[in-house]
Motif scaffolding. Structure first.
Motif, short mmCIF file in Angstrom:
data_model
loop_
_atom_site.label_atom_id
_atom_site.label_comp_id
_atom_site.label_asym_id
_atom_site.label_seq_id
_atom_site.Cartn_x
_atom_site.Cartn_y
_atom_site.Cartn_z
N GLY A 59 27.94 -26.82 -17.17
CA GLY A 59 28.47 -26.08 -16.03
C GLY A 59 28.45 -26.85 -14.71
O GLY A 59 28.97 -26.37 -13.71
N TYR A 60 27.85 -28.03 -14.70
CA TYR A 60 27.76 -28.84 -13.49
C TYR A 60 28.92 -29.84 -13.42
O TYR A 60 29.23 -30.49 -14.42
N ALA A 61 29.51 -29.99 -12.25
CA ALA A 61 30.56 -30.98 -12.03
C ALA A 61 29.90 -32.36 -11.88
O ALA A 61 29.02 -32.53 -11.04
N VAL A 62 30.33 -33.31 -12.70
CA VAL A 62 29.74 -34.64 -12.73
C VAL A 62 30.76 -35.67 -12.23
O VAL A 62 31.90 -35.70 -12.68
N ASP A 63 30.33 -36.50 -11.30
CA ASP A 63 31.14 -37.61 -10.81
C ASP A 63 30.48 -38.89 -11.31
O ASP A 63 29.33 -39.17 -10.98
N VAL A 64 31.21 -39.65 -12.12
CA VAL A 64 30.69 -40.89 -12.69
C VAL A 64 31.11 -42.05 -11.81
O VAL A 64 32.28 -42.19 -11.47
N LYS A 65 30.16 -42.89 -11.46
CA LYS A 65 30.42 -44.11 -10.70
C LYS A 65 30.07 -45.30 -11.60
O LYS A 65 29.00 -45.32 -12.20
N GLY A 84 37.30 -35.05 -7.47
CA GLY A 84 37.19 -34.11 -8.57
C GLY A 84 36.17 -34.55 -9.59
O GLY A 84 35.69 -35.69 -9.56
N ALA A 85 35.84 -33.66 -10.49
CA ALA A 85 34.83 -33.94 -11.50
C ALA A 85 35.41 -34.80 -12.61
O ALA A 85 36.56 -34.64 -13.02
N ASP A 86 34.58 -35.72 -13.10
CA ASP A 86 34.97 -36.56 -14.23
C ASP A 86 34.62 -35.88 -15.55
O ASP A 86 35.17 -36.22 -16.59
N ARG A 126 32.27 -31.92 -3.10
CA ARG A 126 31.53 -32.96 -3.80
C ARG A 126 31.03 -32.38 -5.10
O ARG A 126 30.91 -31.17 -5.25
N PRO A 127 30.71 -33.24 -6.04
CA PRO A 127 30.25 -32.75 -7.34
C PRO A 127 28.83 -32.20 -7.24
O PRO A 127 28.20 -32.25 -6.20
N ASP A 128 28.33 -31.71 -8.36
CA ASP A 128 26.93 -31.27 -8.42
C ASP A 128 26.00 -32.45 -8.61
O ASP A 128 24.88 -32.44 -8.10
N LEU A 129 26.46 -33.46 -9.37
CA LEU A 129 25.62 -34.63 -9.60
C LEU A 129 26.45 -35.87 -9.82
O LEU A 129 27.62 -35.80 -10.14
N TYR A 130 25.79 -37.02 -9.59
CA TYR A 130 26.40 -38.33 -9.78
C TYR A 130 25.67 -39.05 -10.91
O TYR A 130 24.46 -38.94 -11.05
#
Length: 159
Positions: free
Chosen positions: A78-84, A71-73, A102-106
């Protein structure tokens, strides 16, 4: 891009870490950590990174503690962001390459206690092309191959 977190944010991150660990492990969702540290430390470092990105981009982070896997962090323009997050200042972006949501961006963040540095970011769709290593389950993008953090501040809204 450096972000400085305070004691209040550490308290929030510690509480969310404990709650997420309890819920996720109780139902068998494994922590896909990398490195020798314990799962609690891994989760805490991850949440500190999420809070830092949300603070830098002036968005509300995902503070949910219910059953979750992926899921998105955060949502940015409007973009789903996954933070690593990583404790290595020269760390690379490791992402799950298995098919599915998957998210839109990492975004990759170096976390050193309460000082966080956004090392870079990339669109999820670009991961296969940028990956230094790509298998059916994991992709590794070197931090030097990520976009500069300043471009996160100029994302056009998703239409």
């Amino acid at each position: 891009m450096k972000i400085f977190l305070g004691p209040g944010e550490l308290a929030v991150a510690s509480t969310i870490t404990a709650l997420r660990q309890g819920v996720n492990r109780e139902v068998g969702i494994a922590n896909r950590k990398a490195g020798p540290q314990d799962p609690i430390t891994t989760e805490l470092i991850g949440i500190l990174g999420e809070l830092a990105v949300a603070k830098a981009l002036n968005v509300y982070p995902d503070l949910t503690t219910h059953l979750r896997s992926g899921g998105a962090d955060a949502i940015v323009q409007g973009y789903a962001v996954d933070v690593k997050s990583t404790r290595n200042p020269h760390g690379d972006l490791y992402v799950d390459a298995r098919p599915g949501k998957r998210p839109d961006l990492y975004v990759l963040v170096h976390v050193e206690y309460l000082t966080c540095t956004i090392l870079g970011w990339c669109w999820a769709a670009e991961v296969p092309d940028r990956a230094h290593i790509f298998t059916e389950s994991m992709a590794r993008v070197r931090h030097i191959d990520l976009d500069h953090p300043r471009y996160l501040l100029t994302l056009a809204p998703l239409t």
